[in-house]
Design an enzyme around this catalytic site. Structure first.
Site, mmCIF file in Angstrom:
data_model
loop_
_atom_site.group_PDB
_atom_site.id
_atom_site.type_symbol
_atom_site.label_atom_id
_atom_site.label_comp_id
_atom_site.label_asym_id
_atom_site.label_seq_id
_atom_site.Cartn_x
_atom_site.Cartn_y
_atom_site.Cartn_z
ATOM 1 N N ASP A 299 0.884 -1.174 0.000
ATOM 2 C CA ASP A 299 0.000 0.000 0.000
ATOM 3 C C ASP A 299 0.916 1.217 0.000
ATOM 4 O O ASP A 299 1.726 1.389 0.919
ATOM 5 C CB ASP A 299 -0.873 -0.062 1.273
ATOM 6 N N GLU A 317 -3.494 4.328 -2.644
ATOM 7 C CA GLU A 317 -3.939 3.916 -1.308
ATOM 8 C C GLU A 317 -5.440 4.137 -1.108
ATOM 9 O O GLU A 317 -6.158 3.256 -0.634
ATOM 10 C CB GLU A 317 -3.167 4.689 -0.224
ATOM 11 N N GLU A 318 -5.880 5.308 -1.484
ATOM 12 C CA GLU A 318 -7.299 5.613 -1.278
ATOM 13 C C GLU A 318 -8.181 4.644 -2.049
ATOM 14 O O GLU A 318 -9.189 4.149 -1.533
ATOM 15 C CB GLU A 318 -7.609 7.055 -1.703
HETATM 16 N N1 AR6 Z 1 -1.073 -0.945 -8.899
HETATM 17 C C1 AR6 Z 1 0.201 -0.674 -9.277
HETATM 18 N N2 AR6 Z 1 0.690 0.565 -9.430
HETATM 19 C C2 AR6 Z 1 -0.123 1.605 -9.189
HETATM 20 C C3 AR6 Z 1 -1.465 1.415 -8.789
HETATM 21 C C4 AR6 Z 1 -1.935 0.079 -8.642
HETATM 22 N N3 AR6 Z 1 -3.173 -0.186 -8.265
HETATM 23 N N4 AR6 Z 1 -2.030 2.621 -8.633
HETATM 24 C C5 AR6 Z 1 -1.077 3.524 -8.912
HETATM 25 N N5 AR6 Z 1 0.088 2.929 -9.262
HETATM 26 P P1 AR6 Z 1 0.557 7.085 -5.542
HETATM 27 P P2 AR6 Z 1 2.730 7.829 -3.683
HETATM 28 C C6 AR6 Z 1 1.357 3.583 -9.626
HETATM 29 O O1 AR6 Z 1 0.640 8.460 -6.095
HETATM 30 O O2 AR6 Z 1 3.485 8.658 -4.653
HETATM 31 C C7 AR6 Z 1 -1.971 8.848 -1.344
HETATM 32 O O3 AR6 Z 1 -2.713 10.012 -1.082
HETATM 33 C C8 AR6 Z 1 1.191 4.834 -10.470
HETATM 34 O O4 AR6 Z 1 2.292 4.900 -11.360
HETATM 35 O O5 AR6 Z 1 -0.727 6.627 -4.997
HETATM 36 O O6 AR6 Z 1 3.489 6.932 -2.749
HETATM 37 C C9 AR6 Z 1 -1.426 8.270 -0.056
HETATM 38 O O7 AR6 Z 1 -2.366 8.329 0.985
HETATM 39 C C10 AR6 Z 1 1.263 5.937 -9.438
HETATM 40 O O8 AR6 Z 1 1.670 7.172 -9.992
HETATM 41 O O9 AR6 Z 1 1.666 6.851 -4.374
HETATM 42 C C11 AR6 Z 1 -0.261 9.161 0.188
HETATM 43 O O10 AR6 Z 1 -0.655 10.376 0.797
HETATM 44 C C12 AR6 Z 1 2.297 5.397 -8.500
HETATM 45 O O11 AR6 Z 1 1.990 3.999 -8.433
HETATM 46 C C13 AR6 Z 1 0.264 9.443 -1.203
HETATM 47 O O12 AR6 Z 1 -0.840 9.223 -2.081
HETATM 48 C C14 AR6 Z 1 2.285 6.013 -7.133
HETATM 49 O O13 AR6 Z 1 0.980 6.019 -6.607
HETATM 50 C C15 AR6 Z 1 1.352 8.471 -1.589
HETATM 51 O O14 AR6 Z 1 1.841 8.829 -2.849
#
Ligand code: AR6
Length: 542
Positions: A299, A317-318
């Site tokens: 996650d 995550e959401e």
């Molecule tokens: N499976 C695989 N890869 C994915 C998926 C999925 N289901 N969904 C997205 N990606 P991000 P962060 C890829 O932005 O940067 C939330 O608000 C996709 O390339 O969710 O760690 C949390 O609560 C996407 O751009 O993660 C935190 O506050 C990338 O994974 C914050 O976002 C990153 O997804 C974390 O941000």
């Protein structure tokens, strides 16, 4: 994985170690101890959901202190209300809640709003219910609205009011730097979530600094009902309503475990002689939740678990929390995550399908979760929440302390259950992707390498979904092949090269065109033009 995937490199996903096949020994039955709170009678045996776990102890045990969740139904939960004479009196809030919903018909969003505010009077002027109102007055048909208020809402209310009968044991708070688990039934989670929906949790509405739960995520659902990101929240409501529709029609009979894990002693990364994982599967198609069956799914978390799920946020995550709403209950008891800790959620069921992402996210109907259950009645879905750093200026993430922070964070996530001395051949592969590289703006190559190193250290293989990025798929495959298959490089050596990259490339004035991390690593190990001394000389302005 159901469909054949042609977009992958490395080994087929089916070749990775995965649960439940990798569990060679029968699982230990779940028993409460000083680090594990079990909210039901632990003699429970799962029998295909035919009988539900019985709450334990039989009768409600009250507690009202800083180590446990303040329960809405506690006798200590008192609330000042204005009586008819206009004077203020203290009332037991649970009685107030019961009176509010007893024999009362809630015919529409305005009535629901009044009901919720009647035991949250302090928020009369602060809360608005614009999204909830618009959802029912503009977004859905009259039939859908009537269905909700006539059928579903009464069932949600009924479920919520069972709280003192279903959640009889005080729920511990999973506080910073503790190793603690909570196991509860899916029914208990549903009941707690019904309460969150009705915004009954006391002390959880003020997020002011210094307030008691300031370091916890929000739990009452008011955030979803309020203004802002209307379209996203409509879809969130659909996910939530669908979940309640499912559990109030047929209550799932399994159990779920939440574990907070903290490691005091982190690896000595610089001197680490461990290697990268033997096997990886990298793919530009597929997602963690659709294709990570039996793997340790990541996650991409916020330190406040669930991030913006009850507000406007709608990324990895959401979305995961919306399609698997049982995860939401972690917000009730999980203090914000510190650097060397993670939260593991074992056994949360998926209820919804979805389409799109962020602004295009839509609820896409029912999901039948066919994941097998372990002998304890838990679905074999392990999700580990690790929060990456928010990257404010791109070079910083290559600095030593940030690199270490991320390595430790990924490591604590991937090494979970290692205390149980599970041999590597029985540790499911990590299923991850661009962790920290979306909302948190990290560098994809760096984060991929960090995760490979942490997984290597934790003796797990890696399944990596690049989320449509074909170039990255190839790049990760190539760097793994180069570093592991061809050279079997020590992790400590890689840490050193990342430091060189930071100094010689990112901080160097002479390098106008900055090469990427992977290219730099390959060139430096092939001995092409990248010795540190050369670059230092080149840095001197003519
Ligand atoms: N499976 C695989 N890869 C994915 C998926 C999925 N289901 N969904 C997205 N990606 P991000 P962060 C890829 O932005 O940067 C939330 O608000 C996709 O390339 O969710 O760690 C949390 O609560 C996407 O751009 O993660 C935190 O506050 C990338 O994974 C914050 O976002 C990153 O997804 C974390 O941000």
């Amino acid at each position: 994985p159901s469909k054949e995937n042609k977009n992958f490199m490395g080994v087929p996903i089916a070749d990775l170690v995965s649960a439940p096949d990798c569990y060679k020994n029968p699982l230990k039955p779940i028993k409460p101890d000083e680090t594990h709170t079990v909210l039901f009678d632990s003699s429970f045996k799962y029998s295909n959901g035919k009988s539900l776990p019985a709450p334990y102890p039989k009768h409600y045990q009250d507690s009202w202190n800083s180590n446990h969740v303040h329960m809405p139904c506690s006798k200590h939960n008192e609330y000042p209300v204005q009586n008819e004479k206009g004077t203020t009196e203290l009332r037991k809030r649970w009685e107030l809640i019961e009176e509010t919903y007893k024999d009362r018909i809630i015919a529409g969003p305005f009535e629901l709003e009044d009901a919720i505010l009647s035991y949250n009077q302090r928020y009369q002027k602060k809360w608005n219910f614009q999204t909830l109102r618009k959802y029912f007055t503009e977004h859905v048909s009259k039939k859908e609205k009537d269905d909700f208020f006539e059928h579903l809402l009464p069932k949600i209310i009924k479920l919520a009011l069972q709280l003192p009968h279903l959640c009889t044991k005080p729920i511990p708070l999973l506080k910073k730097h503790q190793n603690q688990s909570i196991t509860m039934s899916q029914q208990q989670i549903a009941c707690l979530l019904a309460n969150a929906f009705l915004c009954t949790f006391p002390r959880r509405n003020s997020q002011h600094k210094g307030s008691e739960y300031a370091d916890y995520p929000s739990i009452n659902f008011i955030g979803v009902f309020q203004t802002g990101s209307l379209e996203r929240k409509f879809q969130k409501l659909k996910c939530i309503f669908h979940y309640f529709e499912r559990v109030t029609s047929k209550m799932p009979g399994g159990i779920v475990t939440f574990t907070r894990q903290f490691i005091q002693n982190t690896p000595d990364w610089e001197n680490c002689c461990d290697k990268l994982p033997n096997q990886i599967h990298v793919s530009s198609s597929g997602t963690i939740e659709d294709d990570g069956f039996g793997l340790l799914q990541v996650d991409f978390a916020n330190k406040y678990i669930g991030g913006g799920v009850l507000g406007s946020g709608c990324v990895q995550e959401e979305i995961r929390f919306l399609i698997c709403p049982e995860m939401l209950i972690s917000r009730l008891f999980t203090e914000s995550l510190d650097n060397k800790e993670c939260l593991v959620m074992k056994g949360c069921e998926r209820f919804s399908n979805y389409d799109g992402y962020a602004d295009s996210f839509t609820w896409d109907g029912n999901h039948k979760d066919v994941t097998p259950r372990d002998s304890n009645g838990r679905l074999c879905t392990d999700v580990v929440a690790i929060d990456a750093l928010i990257i404010r200026s791109p070079n910083d993430q290559f600095k030593d302390y940030m690199l270490k922070r991320e390595l430790n964070k990924a490591y604590v996530g991937f090494e979970i259950f290692s205390g149980q001395h599970i041999p590597p051949s029985q540790r499911p592969a990590v299923c991850t992707g661009n962790w920290g590289c979306g909302a948190f703006r990290g560098d994809k190559q760096l984060k991929a390498l960090i995760q490979l190193m942490a997984a290597g250290m934790a003796k797990r293989d890696v399944c990596y979904f690049t989320f449509g990025d074909v170039k990255l798929t190839e790049a990760i495959y190539n760097i793994h092949n180069f570093l592991k298959v061809e050279r079997n490089m020590d992790i400590g050596v890689l840490i050193d090269v990342i430091g060189q990259y930071y100094r010689n490339v990112l901080l160097s004035w002479s390098r106008k065109k900055k090469v990427g991390l992977f290219q730099y690593i390959m060139e430096s190990f092939e001995g092409i033009n990248h010795s540190e001394s050369e670059d230092e000389e080149a840095d001197v302005e003519p």
